[in-house]
Write an enzyme that holds these catalytic residues in place. Sequence first.
Site, PDB file in Angstrom:
ATOM      1  N   ARG A 160      23.767 -31.341   4.626  1.00  0.00           N
ATOM      2  CA  ARG A 160      23.418 -30.432   3.526  1.00  0.00           C
ATOM      3  C   ARG A 160      24.192 -30.773   2.256  1.00  0.00           C
ATOM      4  NH1 ARG A 160      20.619 -30.044   7.239  1.00  0.00           N
ATOM      5  NH2 ARG A 160      19.453 -28.213   7.934  1.00  0.00           N
ATOM      6  N   CYS A 172      47.953 -29.184 -20.329  1.00  0.00           N
ATOM      7  CA  CYS A 172      48.567 -28.833 -19.047  1.00  0.00           C
ATOM      8  C   CYS A 172      48.920 -27.347 -19.046  1.00  0.00           C
ATOM      9  CB  CYS A 172      49.779 -29.712 -18.774  1.00  0.00           C
ATOM     10  SG  CYS A 172      51.275 -29.203 -19.648  1.00  0.00           S
ATOM     11  N   CYS A 221      51.272 -26.348 -21.809  1.00  0.00           N
ATOM     12  CA  CYS A 221      50.587 -26.186 -23.111  1.00  0.00           C
ATOM     13  C   CYS A 221      49.926 -24.805 -23.185  1.00  0.00           C
ATOM     14  CB  CYS A 221      49.468 -27.217 -23.279  1.00  0.00           C
ATOM     15  SG  CYS A 221      49.939 -28.934 -23.344  1.00  0.00           S
ATOM     16  N   CYS A 242      52.164 -11.715  -9.553  1.00  0.00           N
ATOM     17  CA  CYS A 242      52.547 -10.813  -8.477  1.00  0.00           C
ATOM     18  C   CYS A 242      51.418  -9.873  -8.094  1.00  0.00           C
ATOM     19  CB  CYS A 242      53.769 -10.010  -8.893  1.00  0.00           C
ATOM     20  SG  CYS A 242      55.106 -10.270  -7.760  1.00  0.00           S
TER      21      CYS A 242
HETATM   22 ZN   LIG Z   1      51.263 -29.841 -21.792  1.00  0.00          ZN
END
Ligand SMILES: [Zn+2]
Length: 339
Positions: A7, A166, A169, A181
């Site tokens: 599938r 990232c 950033c 939390c």
């Molecule tokens: Zn970064």
Amino acid sequence: MSERYSRQTLFPPIGKGGQEKIRSKHVLMIGAGALGSGNAELLVRAGIGRLTIVDRDYVEASNLQRQQLYTEEDVAEKLPKAAAAEKRLKAINSEVAITAMIADATPEKLAELIDGVDLIIDATDNFETRMAINDISQKFRIPWIYGACVGSFGMSFSIIPGKTPCLNCLLKTVPLQGMTCDTGGIIGPAVQMVIAHQGAEALKILVEDWDAVRTSFVSFDLWRNQYTSMKMSKAKDPGCLSCGEHPEYPYLDVENMTKTTVLCGRDTVQIRPPKQQQLNLQDTAEKMKDLGYQVKGNPYLVSVEMDDNRMVIFEDGRALIHGTKDLAQARSIYQRFFG
Ligand SMILES: [Zn+2]
């Protein structure tokens, strides 16, 4: 087993070629809680070649509502999540090479495990580990998929080194620290929605369909019927210490890591010795019994009952002190036995 993946190979963006790629890949799953259970099951069913799964905790009754790999038997046996997950995943697909590690995903541990990994999936519940994953991903140029959920709310973002911003950033744009939390509780569908986003991204990355990879930051609230997708291309910071022109990988600096941590949304403190150890659990259990404590255990951990607390000790020298959020109190309990 030739029919096993039919599938999936019928789906044109994957096909037989994609299936072979999936089979040749190694995913590192950080965490085996709700997101880790679901993502691991999905990848194992999809026929991933190798899966390494890391978790520091053991199965408790309150996990069963949403952590799909675990059973009442695992709770009764206090099995570490990594061990219980390994058992279940091997029963689902015996063709997958599964490595389970009962450990804290510290920067050292991540660096130790990263060799040969094609993709990291974030299934943790804490900010510190996510930032360490982010730095490891940038340093070794390995993609990772962020995912988080609380209440009926969830979010996900795919991070490809050299291409996307990232997580470091993103901190300047999105308030991610608050998403660490589960004090506000959580519903199963929110978990499943994040798994669906992380899992789809994982398949795209594993079959190397880079154009299909989501570049926006997705978030949703299933209870309030909200769904948003934010473009993130402008969020990339050339001066970022994790992915910028002169990276320093600040979250891999071990000195930054706390040794004593309150576990997410629980009356539990984790104590991690400064150096990894190899405890003899049987000796530890005997010592506790000699001191007059009631002791339970299994091959992976020793659980010691005290008046108001319970201490669970793992082979790597870590201890979970239940029944407190007070770091100093937890440390004094630990030091009573381990100096
Ligand atoms: Zn970064």
